[in-house]
Design a protein around this motif. Structure first.
Motif, short mmCIF file in Angstrom:
data_model
loop_
_atom_site.label_atom_id
_atom_site.label_comp_id
_atom_site.label_asym_id
_atom_site.label_seq_id
_atom_site.Cartn_x
_atom_site.Cartn_y
_atom_site.Cartn_z
N HIS A 113 0.97 -1.41 0.01
CA HIS A 113 0.04 0.06 -0.12
C HIS A 113 0.94 1.22 -0.10
O HIS A 113 0.07 2.24 0.04
CB HIS A 113 -1.03 -0.04 1.34
N SER B 234 -5.07 -7.48 6.99
CA SER B 234 -5.21 -6.73 5.99
C SER B 234 -5.30 -5.07 6.25
O SER B 234 -6.27 -4.86 6.82
CB SER B 234 -6.53 -7.30 5.11
N SER C 35 -6.21 -3.09 4.02
CA SER C 35 -7.49 -2.61 3.34
C SER C 35 -8.69 -2.82 4.32
O SER C 35 -9.64 -1.83 4.46
CB SER C 35 -7.72 -3.39 1.88
N ALA C 36 -8.73 -3.85 4.65
CA ALA C 36 -9.83 -4.25 5.84
C ALA C 36 -9.68 -3.27 6.93
O ALA C 36 -10.84 -2.87 7.62
CB ALA C 36 -9.80 -5.98 6.32
N THR D 73 -8.49 -0.30 7.21
CA THR D 73 -8.90 0.89 6.65
C THR D 73 -10.47 1.11 6.61
O THR D 73 -11.11 1.86 7.05
CB THR D 73 -8.39 1.36 5.33
N ARG D 74 -11.18 -0.10 5.99
CA ARG D 74 -12.74 -0.15 5.96
C ARG D 74 -13.13 -0.12 7.16
O ARG D 74 -14.32 0.55 7.55
CB ARG D 74 -13.16 -1.24 5.22
N LEU D 75 -12.75 -0.87 8.32
CA LEU D 75 -13.33 -0.95 9.45
C LEU D 75 -13.37 0.46 10.23
O LEU D 75 -14.16 0.98 10.97
CB LEU D 75 -12.62 -2.17 10.46
N ARG E 288 -13.13 3.37 8.80
CA ARG E 288 -14.14 4.24 8.30
C ARG E 288 -15.45 3.97 8.58
O ARG E 288 -16.22 5.07 8.57
CB ARG E 288 -14.02 4.27 6.62
N ASP E 289 -15.78 2.84 8.70
CA ASP E 289 -17.16 2.18 9.35
C ASP E 289 -17.25 2.69 10.89
O ASP E 289 -18.46 2.42 11.35
CB ASP E 289 -17.45 1.04 8.82
N VAL F 115 -3.30 5.69 5.41
CA VAL F 115 -4.67 6.20 5.38
C VAL F 115 -4.26 7.96 4.99
O VAL F 115 -5.14 8.47 5.55
CB VAL F 115 -5.10 6.06 6.71
N GLU G 123 -7.22 9.33 3.22
CA GLU G 123 -8.57 9.34 4.18
C GLU G 123 -8.31 10.48 5.02
O GLU G 123 -9.21 11.23 5.48
CB GLU G 123 -8.61 8.10 4.89
N GLU H 10 -12.02 12.25 6.51
CA GLU H 10 -12.54 10.86 6.62
C GLU H 10 -12.32 10.45 7.98
O GLU H 10 -13.04 9.94 8.74
CB GLU H 10 -12.74 9.93 5.49
#
Length: 304
Positions: free
Chosen positions: A102, A221, A223-224, A226-228, A230-231, A243, A246, A251
């Motif tokens: 990344h 991960s 990506s995982a 980062t998604r968690l 953001r959520d 990040v 973001e 964000e």
């Protein structure tokens, strides 16, 4: 006359700093001073004056600079005139951790493809623990991960480190003031895979602050993670460089907490005797230096 010393002289003259020149040439300030002293001895003149404002050229130094730059331009032209892409043929097996994927893996692969157009590049993405195991078993030729390996058949070199931080979604309940790590540890923490170097560092930091059973969620991960984040799932313990976009968009937020986990190391390890792998190690250093200039020291610090 040593061309490396002439190059050092030119960069000191341009940057007006021994320290900045040392950073530029990936060496120490003492080494830069030694090269200049040898050059001055060979020429029999003083090249620089030092004062509180920095470094400046003497009149003799100005004369030398004109010829030194001509010599460096001539050498560069010579290299370019004879430089051809490698005709090496074969396959190189490279293992990379998620953090490298990344950040600077794409420019590395682009450079490798340009330098070695006939070489097949086989990439394996995995955790640092698994990559080290595969290297030691001979399944990989070179790996980029977090740990310095100490084995007779393996060499390791620290390339850089990423500052770590505590990161949360800007619009989540986790974006608030914290009195310290113990206060932070009451919340759900997301970090790297279990037993990884970053996970152990986060755990040790928590325990040092009296938190024996922190709420750690281990995810392998980026990506995982980062998604968690953001959520609004929790607070991430990871390098902000992962990040950066973001954070720039607002964000995610870098929490203002003084205590943070130790920087995440980036280490290259390779099997001794593997054909021309050390050339790729040098290419890694070159690409990483360019990446560091692009993102800055708040996101990455090159190893000395």
């Amino acid at each position: 006359m040593n061309l490396k010393f002439l190059e050092t002289f030119v960069w000191v003259a341009r940057l007006k700093s021994f320290r900045l020149t040392a950073d530029k040439l990936f060496t120490t300030q003492a080494s830069i001073s030694s090269r200049i002293a040898v050059l001055e001895g060979e020429l029999g003149v003083k090249l620089f004056l030092r004062d509180s404002r920095g470094v400046s050229l003497t009149p003799e130094g100005l004369k030398v600079l004109e010829y030194a730059e001509q010599m460096m331009d001539t050498m560069q032209a010579l290299k370019q005139s004879i430089e051809t892409r490698s005709s090496k043929v074969g396959r190189v097996r490279i293992g990379v951790m998620d953090t490298v994927i990344h950040t600077w893996l794409s420019p590395l692969v682009a450079q490798m493809t340009d330098h070695y157009p006939l070489v097949e590049i086989e990439l394996v993405a995995d955790t640092s623990l698994n990559l080290c195991d595969q290297l030691q078993k001979g399944f990989l030729d070179l790996i980029l991960q977090t740990d310095l390996l100490r084995q007779e058949s393996v060499r390791s070199l620290e390339l850089a480190s990423h500052p770590m931080g505590w990161i949360a979604a800007s619009n989540s309940i986790y974006n608030r003031e914290y009195s310290g790590v113990a206060d932070l540890a009451r919340e759900r923490i997301i970090t790297y895979s279990k037993n990884s170097h970053p996970h152990q560092e986060v755990l040790a930091l928590m325990q040092a602050n009296g938190v024996m059973t922190p709420r750690l969620n281990c995810v392998n991960s980026v990506s995982a993670i980062t998604r968690l984040l953001r959520d609004g799932f929790g607070i991430g313990a990871l390098p902000p460089v992962l990040v950066a976009e973001e954070l720039a968009r607002g964000e995610l937020t870098l929490l203002d907490i003084d205590q943070r986990p130790p920087d995440l190391q980036v280490v290259v390890s390779w099997r001794t005797g593997a054909e021309w792998v050390e050339e790729i190690v040098a290419l890694c250093q070159q690409v990483l230096a360019g990446y560091a200039r692009k993102v800055g020291e708040r996101y990455i610090v090159l190893a000395d």
